[in-house]
Motif scaffolding. Structure first.
Motif, PDB file in Angstrom:
ATOM      1  N   THR A  92       0.806  -1.224   0.000  1.00 62.81           N
ATOM      2  CA  THR A  92       0.000   0.000   0.000  1.00 62.81           C
ATOM      3  C   THR A  92       0.836   1.268   0.000  1.00 62.81           C
ATOM      4  O   THR A  92       0.508   2.222  -0.680  1.00 62.81           O
ATOM      5  CB  THR A  92      -0.941   0.015   1.221  1.00 62.81           C
ATOM      6  OG1 THR A  92      -1.651  -1.211   1.234  1.00 62.81           O
ATOM      7  CG2 THR A  92      -1.925   1.141   1.156  1.00 62.81           C
ATOM      8  N   ASP A  93       1.925   1.277   0.744  1.00 56.80           N
ATOM      9  CA  ASP A  93       2.717   2.500   0.837  1.00 56.80           C
ATOM     10  C   ASP A  93       3.892   2.524  -0.143  1.00 56.80           C
ATOM     11  O   ASP A  93       4.924   3.100   0.126  1.00 56.80           O
ATOM     12  CB  ASP A  93       3.199   2.728   2.266  1.00 56.80           C
ATOM     13  CG  ASP A  93       4.071   1.595   2.789  1.00 56.80           C
ATOM     14  OD1 ASP A  93       4.197   0.573   2.096  1.00 56.80           O
ATOM     15  OD2 ASP A  93       4.614   1.739   3.897  1.00 56.80           O
TER      16      ASP A  93
ATOM     17  N   LYS B 108       6.431   3.584  -2.561  1.00 61.74           N
ATOM     18  CA  LYS B 108       6.951   4.909  -2.907  1.00 61.74           C
ATOM     19  C   LYS B 108       7.870   4.869  -4.118  1.00 61.74           C
ATOM     20  O   LYS B 108       8.293   5.888  -4.620  1.00 61.74           O
ATOM     21  CB  LYS B 108       7.728   5.472  -1.714  1.00 61.74           C
ATOM     22  CG  LYS B 108       6.906   5.619  -0.470  1.00 61.74           C
ATOM     23  CD  LYS B 108       7.798   5.992   0.693  1.00 61.74           C
ATOM     24  CE  LYS B 108       7.036   5.755   1.984  1.00 61.74           C
ATOM     25  NZ  LYS B 108       7.889   5.286   3.038  1.00 61.74           N
TER      26      LYS B 108
ATOM     27  N   SER C 198      -4.705   5.259  -1.152  1.00 59.10           N
ATOM     28  CA  SER C 198      -3.254   5.451  -1.079  1.00 59.10           C
ATOM     29  C   SER C 198      -2.532   4.969  -2.345  1.00 59.10           C
ATOM     30  O   SER C 198      -1.371   5.292  -2.549  1.00 59.10           O
ATOM     31  CB  SER C 198      -2.683   4.758   0.157  1.00 59.10           C
ATOM     32  OG  SER C 198      -2.807   3.370   0.056  1.00 59.10           O
TER      33      SER C 198
END
Length: 137
Positions: free
Chosen positions: A11-12, A14, A63
């Motif tokens: 989900t996160d 980057k 997200s």
């Protein structure tokens, strides 16, 4: 070019480089299946706080909007699949299902400048998948 790409996403995520690499792997008729695995640990935590699976999916989709936006800008066909389970075994099983040509992962550990080893999910998928695996650092 690959027709059926399995993209295991945290989900996160980057690491924007992974999106660029996926764009290079796609062509006419390609489809990327974005898989986000909701672990048992996350499910247990959500039960304690009264958050249902649908709410978890909504939060995670929010997200990941930058991923969807990138794919839309690049005209990359994709679908999103949320799965409950162990991320390592779930991605290996999907990779070995015969439905995909390649697995693409972002190495979460490599997102930190001082870490150069593979994360446990990337390592297990690379070791056990029977199709090519691209891990983007």
């Amino acid at each position: 070019m690959y027709q059926n790409i399995l993209f295991g996403i945290n989900t996160d995520m980057k690491n924007e480089k992974v999106l660029e690499q996926i764009a290079k792997l796609t062509g006419e008729g390609s489809e990327v299946t974005i898989v986000n695995v909701v672990s048992e640990k996350d499910m247990q935590a959500s039960v304690r706080t009264g958050v249902h699976f649908d709410e978890i999916k909504e939060r995670r989709q929010e997200s990941m909007k930058h991923v969807f936006n990138y794919f839309n800008e690049q005209n990359i066909k994709y679908k999103l699949d949320f799965v409950k389970g162990n991320p390592k075994s779930t991605l290996v099983n999907k990779a070995n299902s015969g439905d995909f040509d390649i697995v693409v992962l972002s190495n979460r550990k490599a997102e930190d400048e001082d870490k150069i080893v593979l994360g446990s999910v990337s390592h297990k998928v690379a070791k056990r998948a029977k199709i090519p695996v691209l891990i983007v650092k």
